[in-house]
Design an enzyme around this catalytic site. Structure first.
Site, PDB file in Angstrom:
ATOM      1  N   TYR A  31       0.819  -1.206   0.000  1.00 26.14           N
ATOM      2  CA  TYR A  31       0.000   0.000   0.000  1.00 26.14           C
ATOM      3  C   TYR A  31       0.850   1.251   0.000  1.00 26.14           C
ATOM      4  O   TYR A  31       2.078   1.187   0.163  1.00 26.14           O
ATOM      5  CB  TYR A  31      -0.974  -0.009   1.182  1.00 26.14           C
ATOM      6  CG  TYR A  31      -0.384   0.330   2.534  1.00 26.14           C
ATOM      7  CD1 TYR A  31       0.430  -0.565   3.225  1.00 26.14           C
ATOM      8  CD2 TYR A  31      -0.646   1.557   3.138  1.00 26.14           C
ATOM      9  CE1 TYR A  31       0.958  -0.240   4.474  1.00 26.14           C
ATOM     10  CE2 TYR A  31      -0.132   1.885   4.389  1.00 26.14           C
ATOM     11  CZ  TYR A  31       0.673   0.975   5.045  1.00 26.14           C
ATOM     12  OH  TYR A  31       1.200   1.295   6.274  1.00 26.14           O
ATOM     13  N   LYS A 146       6.287  -1.539   1.977  1.00 22.80           N
ATOM     14  CA  LYS A 146       5.080  -1.031   2.645  1.00 22.80           C
ATOM     15  C   LYS A 146       3.985  -2.085   2.479  1.00 22.80           C
ATOM     16  O   LYS A 146       3.089  -1.963   1.631  1.00 22.80           O
ATOM     17  CB  LYS A 146       4.689   0.339   2.061  1.00 22.80           C
ATOM     18  CG  LYS A 146       3.947   1.218   3.067  1.00 22.80           C
ATOM     19  CD  LYS A 146       3.953   2.663   2.657  1.00 22.80           C
ATOM     20  CE  LYS A 146       2.979   3.542   3.431  1.00 22.80           C
ATOM     21  NZ  LYS A 146       3.095   3.552   4.881  1.00 22.80           N
ATOM     22  N   GLU A 179      12.547   2.701  13.868  1.00 19.25           N
ATOM     23  CA  GLU A 179      11.511   3.705  13.557  1.00 19.25           C
ATOM     24  C   GLU A 179      10.380   3.547  14.563  1.00 19.25           C
ATOM     25  O   GLU A 179      10.520   2.848  15.554  1.00 19.25           O
ATOM     26  CB  GLU A 179      11.007   3.511  12.123  1.00 19.25           C
ATOM     27  CG  GLU A 179      10.400   2.145  11.865  1.00 19.25           C
ATOM     28  CD  GLU A 179       9.861   1.970  10.447  1.00 19.25           C
ATOM     29  OE1 GLU A 179       9.598   2.965   9.759  1.00 19.25           O
ATOM     30  OE2 GLU A 179       9.679   0.804  10.042  1.00 19.25           O
ATOM     31  N   LEU A 203      10.872   1.775   7.058  1.00 13.28           N
ATOM     32  CA  LEU A 203      10.210   2.307   5.871  1.00 13.28           C
ATOM     33  C   LEU A 203      10.901   3.608   5.466  1.00 13.28           C
ATOM     34  O   LEU A 203      11.088   4.487   6.304  1.00 13.28           O
ATOM     35  CB  LEU A 203       8.729   2.578   6.156  1.00 13.28           C
ATOM     36  CG  LEU A 203       7.971   2.973   4.892  1.00 13.28           C
ATOM     37  CD1 LEU A 203       7.614   1.722   4.097  1.00 13.28           C
ATOM     38  CD2 LEU A 203       6.743   3.783   5.208  1.00 13.28           C
TER      39      LEU A 203
HETATM   40  N1  PDD Z   1       2.561   5.227   7.736  1.00 18.96           N
HETATM   41  N2  PDD Z   1       7.315   4.054   9.128  1.00 18.96           N
HETATM   42  C1  PDD Z   1       6.168   3.339   9.168  1.00 18.96           C
HETATM   43  C2  PDD Z   1       6.206   1.970   9.752  1.00 18.96           C
HETATM   44  C3  PDD Z   1       4.970   3.901   8.666  1.00 18.96           C
HETATM   45  O1  PDD Z   1       3.841   3.178   8.689  1.00 18.96           O
HETATM   46  C4  PDD Z   1       4.986   5.226   8.147  1.00 18.96           C
HETATM   47  C5  PDD Z   1       3.760   5.897   7.596  1.00 18.96           C
HETATM   48  C6  PDD Z   1       6.209   5.932   8.131  1.00 18.96           C
HETATM   49  C7  PDD Z   1       6.307   7.337   7.560  1.00 18.96           C
HETATM   50  O2  PDD Z   1       6.303   7.341   6.147  1.00 18.96           O
HETATM   51  P1  PDD Z   1       5.749   8.601   5.328  1.00 18.96           P
HETATM   52  O3  PDD Z   1       6.499   9.787   5.812  1.00 18.96           O
HETATM   53  O4  PDD Z   1       6.058   8.272   3.918  1.00 18.96           O
HETATM   54  O5  PDD Z   1       4.263   8.715   5.629  1.00 18.96           O
HETATM   55  C8  PDD Z   1       7.338   5.315   8.623  1.00 18.96           C
HETATM   56  C9  PDD Z   1       1.368   5.680   7.065  1.00 18.96           C
HETATM   57  C10 PDD Z   1       1.044   7.130   7.254  1.00 18.96           C
HETATM   58  C11 PDD Z   1       0.219   4.741   7.406  1.00 18.96           C
HETATM   59  O6  PDD Z   1       0.483   3.549   7.425  1.00 18.96           O
HETATM   60  O7  PDD Z   1      -0.914   5.203   7.586  1.00 18.96           O
END
Ligand code: PDD
Length: 285
Positions: A31, A146, A179, A203
């Site tokens: 996703y 992801k 993270e 991620l």
């Molecule tokens: N999640 N690390 C993880 C495990 C995440 O699920 C996310 C974001 C990030 C930050 O990535 P970005 O800056 O590209 O949003 C880091 C999204 C928002 C979600 O799963 O809803």
């Protein structure tokens, strides 16, 4: 709310998938979450690039070219009400008889997209910061994908909620930080912004990139390197970032104050620059 499912736009209530979808049965899919400001998808090329990386990681053919994705996403944005939205884009390996091995020959992937209103973090969240807890990172070794199979992240994030907090900061081998359960984490020590290096254990956040770009362009001292667990626990400030939360200060860790226990100078600076960047860049093509 208008959503997209397998070639058609429809109200969310009409969107149905068969129970044999491999996303439902195995969590076999990937996703993306893409923020939209003033109806412009932010860093769409970068999000589509990360989507391709995720699809490569699970050996699933990308059903669309970037131009096709862009056209579909543009339509989805137009068909939904708000100026600021966050798009959720989801692709699974499709519907097939239950067998762990990939369907052979391959079947049509399931493609789903939805849009929700994107609200900035509340004034209270910004002025007070949020609490976090720590936990061992017990996820797999491809956290750069992801993947929709988010059960470990779900359980880790719930640990924070159960403790009255917002995020769980993760450590590998009890040694170094990776993270958050749903965000990237930055550490501040002696005026230096520290970020863990992108690798298979985290991620590659799009917001993480923005924060580092802001640091570079405003000559904010920053380093990208492995961050030891002890450094997190002795940090002056901790920050979390994601597409939906922008940048937020973490002001307690396991119930103890981080630094002064209030959002610090680095947070204020980065948040301010982020808002300016949003206004001047994200809201324009
Ligand atoms: N999640 N690390 C993880 C495990 C995440 O699920 C996310 C974001 C990030 C930050 O990535 P970005 O800056 O590209 O949003 C880091 C999204 C928002 C979600 O799963 O809803």
């Amino acid at each position: 709310m208008t959503v997209y499912l397998n070639g058609q736009f429809m109200p969310i209530e009409a969107a149905k998938i068969p129970v044999m979808d491999r996303g439902f049965i195995f969590g076999d899919g990937v996703y993306e979450v893409i923020p939209v400001y003033s109806r412009h998808a932010f860093r769409l090329a970068e999000h589509l690039h990360r989507l391709q990386h995720s699809l490569n990681g699970i050996k699933l053919h990308n059903p669309h070219s970037d131009a096709e994705w862009t056209a579909l996403i543009t339509q989805l944005i137009v068909r939904n009400d708000t100026e600021d939205q966050y798009l959720y884009l989801h692709i699974t390996r499709g519907v097939a008889k239950r067998d762990h091995a990939f369907p052979n020959p391959p079947v049509q992937p399931t493609i789903f997209m939805m849009s929700n209103p994107l609200l900035p973090p509340s004034a209270t969240l910004l002025s007070k910061g949020v609490g976090a807890v720590s936990a061992e990172d017990n996820r797999w070794l491809r956290c750069d994908i992801k993947a929709i199979a988010l059960l470990p992240n779900v359980l880790l994030r719930q640990m924070a909620i159960d403790a009255g907090c917002v995020e769980t900061i993760l450590f590998r081998d009890n040694k170094f930080m990776t993270e958050g359960a749903a965000s990237n984490i930055f550490v501040v020590k002696n005026g230096v912004l520290l970020a863990p290096p992108k690798n298979n254990l985290m991620l590659p956040g799009i917001t993480y990139d923005v924060i580092l770009e802001i640091a570079a362009s405003h000559t904010i001292p920053h380093e990208i390197r492995k961050i030891a667990k002890a450094e997190v626990f002795s940090a002056d400030e901790l920050l979390m970032t994601s597409s939906t939360k922008e940048v937020i200060a973490i002001t307690t860790l396991n119930g103890k104050p981080v630094g002064t226990g209030k959002p610090g100078k680095m947070f204020s600076q980065l948040h301010q620059h982020y808002q300016t960047f949003k206004q001047n860049v994200m809201r324009k093509k």
